[in-house]
Design an enzyme around this catalytic site. Structure first.
Site, PDB file in Angstrom:
ATOM      1  CG  ASN A 110     -20.413  -6.385  -0.787  1.00  0.00           C
ATOM      2  OD1 ASN A 110     -19.821  -7.132  -0.226  1.00  0.00           O
ATOM      3  ND2 ASN A 110     -21.160  -6.970  -2.062  1.00  0.00           N
ATOM      4  CB  THR A 155      23.214  15.478 -20.806  1.00  0.00           C
ATOM      5  OG1 THR A 155      24.302  15.481 -21.606  1.00  0.00           O
ATOM      6  CG2 THR A 155      22.487  16.761 -20.647  1.00  0.00           C
ATOM      7  CG  HIS A 156      24.086  11.359 -22.788  1.00  0.00           C
ATOM      8  ND1 HIS A 156      23.342  10.492 -23.725  1.00  0.00           N
ATOM      9  CD2 HIS A 156      23.751  12.475 -23.455  1.00  0.00           C
ATOM     10  CE1 HIS A 156      22.748  11.237 -24.401  1.00  0.00           C
ATOM     11  NE2 HIS A 156      23.274  12.482 -24.268  1.00  0.00           N
ATOM     12  CB  SER A 278      30.905  -2.865   6.207  1.00  0.00           C
ATOM     13  OG  SER A 278      31.353  -4.145   6.212  1.00  0.00           O
ATOM     14  CE  LYS A 284      32.496  -0.448   1.674  1.00  0.00           C
ATOM     15  NZ  LYS A 284      31.203  -0.352   1.139  1.00  0.00           N
ATOM     16  CD  GLU A 291      23.264   1.190  -1.140  1.00  0.00           C
ATOM     17  OE1 GLU A 291      24.324   1.376  -1.872  1.00  0.00           O
ATOM     18  OE2 GLU A 291      22.818   0.302  -0.115  1.00  0.00           O
ATOM     19  CE  LYS A 326      -9.675  -4.584   3.262  1.00  0.00           C
ATOM     20  NZ  LYS A 326     -10.613  -5.359   4.142  1.00  0.00           N
TER      21      LYS A 326
HETATM   22  N1  ARG Z   1     -13.380  -8.475   3.601  1.00  0.00           N
HETATM   23  C1  ARG Z   1     -14.045  -8.201   2.552  1.00  0.00           C
HETATM   24  C2  ARG Z   1     -13.636  -7.193   1.654  1.00  0.00           C
HETATM   25  O1  ARG Z   1     -12.641  -6.744   1.661  1.00  0.00           O
HETATM   26  C3  ARG Z   1     -15.351  -7.658   3.142  1.00  0.00           C
HETATM   27  C4  ARG Z   1     -16.644  -7.581   2.266  1.00  0.00           C
HETATM   28  C5  ARG Z   1     -17.088  -9.043   2.102  1.00  0.00           C
HETATM   29  N2  ARG Z   1     -18.249  -9.110   1.337  1.00  0.00           N
HETATM   30  C6  ARG Z   1     -18.503 -10.406   0.722  1.00  0.00           C
HETATM   31  N3  ARG Z   1     -19.624 -10.183   0.067  1.00  0.00           N
HETATM   32  N4  ARG Z   1     -18.039 -11.468   1.135  1.00  0.00           N
HETATM   33  O2  ARG Z   1     -14.143  -7.033   0.495  1.00  0.00           O
END
Ligand code: ARG
Length: 457
Positions: A110, A155-156, A278, A284, A291, A326
């Site tokens: 953690n 504007t607008h 295109s 084109k 975009e 993540k």
């Molecule tokens: N891949 C896990 C994460 O990104 C790692 C930590 C895992 N910890 C646990 N107590 N299972 O959170």
């Protein structure tokens, strides 16, 4: 590879697929940050007598090798590993034996992942701040070059008041400067080490958190160990929000350019190398890049939103939900990085068509100027406004260059304040360079490798 937590049973394969998901792939981006943080942790263990000098030296060699392998894109992480933390520990145990089994003393995955993410995010934030500052600088140079080129102000979307290419470009430069400055503030928040907070509650061994924090080049320790874990996702969301403001600005810039490069406007044009074609219509020249810049900005917004939705109802302490922050972190930051890069490219190729811009300054653009000239001669504003409004056909085009030079209040076309803007932007960029150099120095002292970067684009 067996899991770090594996004891006397194997995880159900469907559950493995579900819990690991694509985390093992995403973790490639965290390998170098994790190795640097692991060296700091190992040094911390030696510092309090848990590892010998020799054990530390072996761990440092091993982690340095992992960094080198990752730099060559040659450090595999498999689904069975679960994550980079497991793959790295397994590598150390395989190559250096017993000592590999000691490195996890006093830490949890953690705080391990939290520290790797923190190292990664603080570097990304500074790099993004710098890149945004550079784009702001490029817009400013563009503004300077075309300072006195008239452009209809709208504007607008309707014709409104005399403006200039200088005013238009410098508006984006200043907006991006403020947003880069915001990232600079965020980088200060990110500059605190969560290492040593362990599972969320610290450990009953005297880890020297100040020592490990300094090893990684953090200015301070993130004090409360529970907060250190609870801030996962929150810091990601703040960073993504910071990137989102930049993406919002670039989306507006994209929209302006899509409009003003239309042949019907023709104010600006993009070189063909930056446009696509295109498959059916041979004539084109499409602004696909602009975009997609518009749509990618929504990827950044959505990523910030996704992270906030994940953490919204979590109780205190680590929860596995954090893992799912993540992907939006990596997706949203990369999209914003690419946006800034692509606009730098676009700006360097952008052509200004002075004739079309001057032709776009039709007589109606000067209606307010005509009113104000009469006001300056003593008439009242409201009656003159009505008078001119009822006889718009009598309004003729004024000298477009003179009208923009005549506006002299701060920040208007005749007084853009570009020199001051430039000064602030260069200060910001040199600030980024200074902090990035301090990170590079800390990394070099940790792993002995020159120019290590944890953000791998
Ligand atoms: N891949 C896990 C994460 O990104 C790692 C930590 C895992 N910890 C646990 N107590 N299972 O959170």
């Amino acid at each position: 590879m067996s899991k770090l937590w594996q004891k006397d049973y194997s995880l159900d394969s469907l559950m493995e697929e579900f819990t690991v998901s694509n985390d093992y792939v995403l973790d490639q981006q965290l390998v170098i940050a994790d190795c640097l943080a692991s060296i700091a942790h190992a040094r911390g263990l030696q510092h309090i007598g848990i590892l010998t000098e020799e054990e530390l030296s072996n761990l440092e060699k091993g982690l340095q090798r992992v960094i080198e392998l990752r730099q060559k894109d040659d450090f595999p992480i498999t689904i069975a590993d679960e994550d980079c933390h497991t793959a790295i520990e397994a590598f150390l145990t395989k190559e250096y034996g017993e000592v590999g089994k000691k490195i996890h003393t006093g830490r949890s995955r953690n705080d391990q992942v939290q520290t790797a993410l923190r190292v990664w995010m603080r570097e990304f934030t500074l790099k993004m701040c710098k890149a945004t500052g550079e784009l702001s600088e490029a817009l400013l140079a563009f503004a300077q070059k075309y300072e006195d080129v008239p452009m209809p102000g709208r504007t607008h979307m309707q014709i409104a008041m005399p403006s200039s290419v200088g005013l238009w470009a410098a508006s984006f430069a200043e907006e991006l400067y403020d947003e880069a400055q915001h990232l600079m503030h965020l980088s200060w928040m990110l500059d605190q080490s969560p290492l040593g907070s362990a599972a969320s509650y610290g450990v009953p061994i005297p880890l020297d958190r100040q020592f490990t924090s300094e090893q990684m080049g953090f200015t301070r320790v993130q004090n409360n160990v529970l907060y250190a874990n609870n801030s996962r996702g929150k810091f990601e969301a703040m960073l993504l929000d910071g990137c989102d403001y930049i993406a919002l600005t670039l989306s507006k810039l994209a929209q302006d350019l899509i409009l003003f490069t239309l042949p019907e406007f023709g104010y600006f044009s993009l070189p063909k190398e930056l446009c696509t074609g295109s498959s059916i219509m041979p004539q084109k020249k499409n602004p696909d890049g602009l975009e997609l810049a518009r749509s990618r900005s929504s990827v950044v917004s959505a990523s910030a939103q996704r992270v906030k939705s994940i953490i919204r109802s979590l109780p205190s302490g680590y929860n596995r939900d954090f893992q799912d922050t993540k992907e939006p972190l990596l997706t949203g930051t990369k999209a914003s990085w690419q946006l800034v890069q692509i606009f730098k490219r676009m700006l360097s190729g952008l052509q200004v068509n002075e004739e079309a811009l001057i032709a776009g300054c039709t007589p109606e653009l000067y209606a307010t100027d005509v009113v104000l000239k009469q006001v300056m001669e003593g008439k009242n504003f409201r009656d003159t406004y009505k008078e001119v409004g009822l006889h718009l056909n009598a309004v003729s085009k004024l000298d477009p260059i003179k009208t923009i030079q005549e506006r002299t209040s701060i920040g208007t076309t005749g007084n853009l304040g570009l020199d001051e803007d430039q000064l602030f932007i260069s200060l910001l960029i040199s600030g980024c360079n200074e902090v990035l150099a301090s990170y590079a120095k800390a990394y070099k002292e940790l792993c002995g490798i020159e120019d290590v970067e944890t953000v791998l684009y």
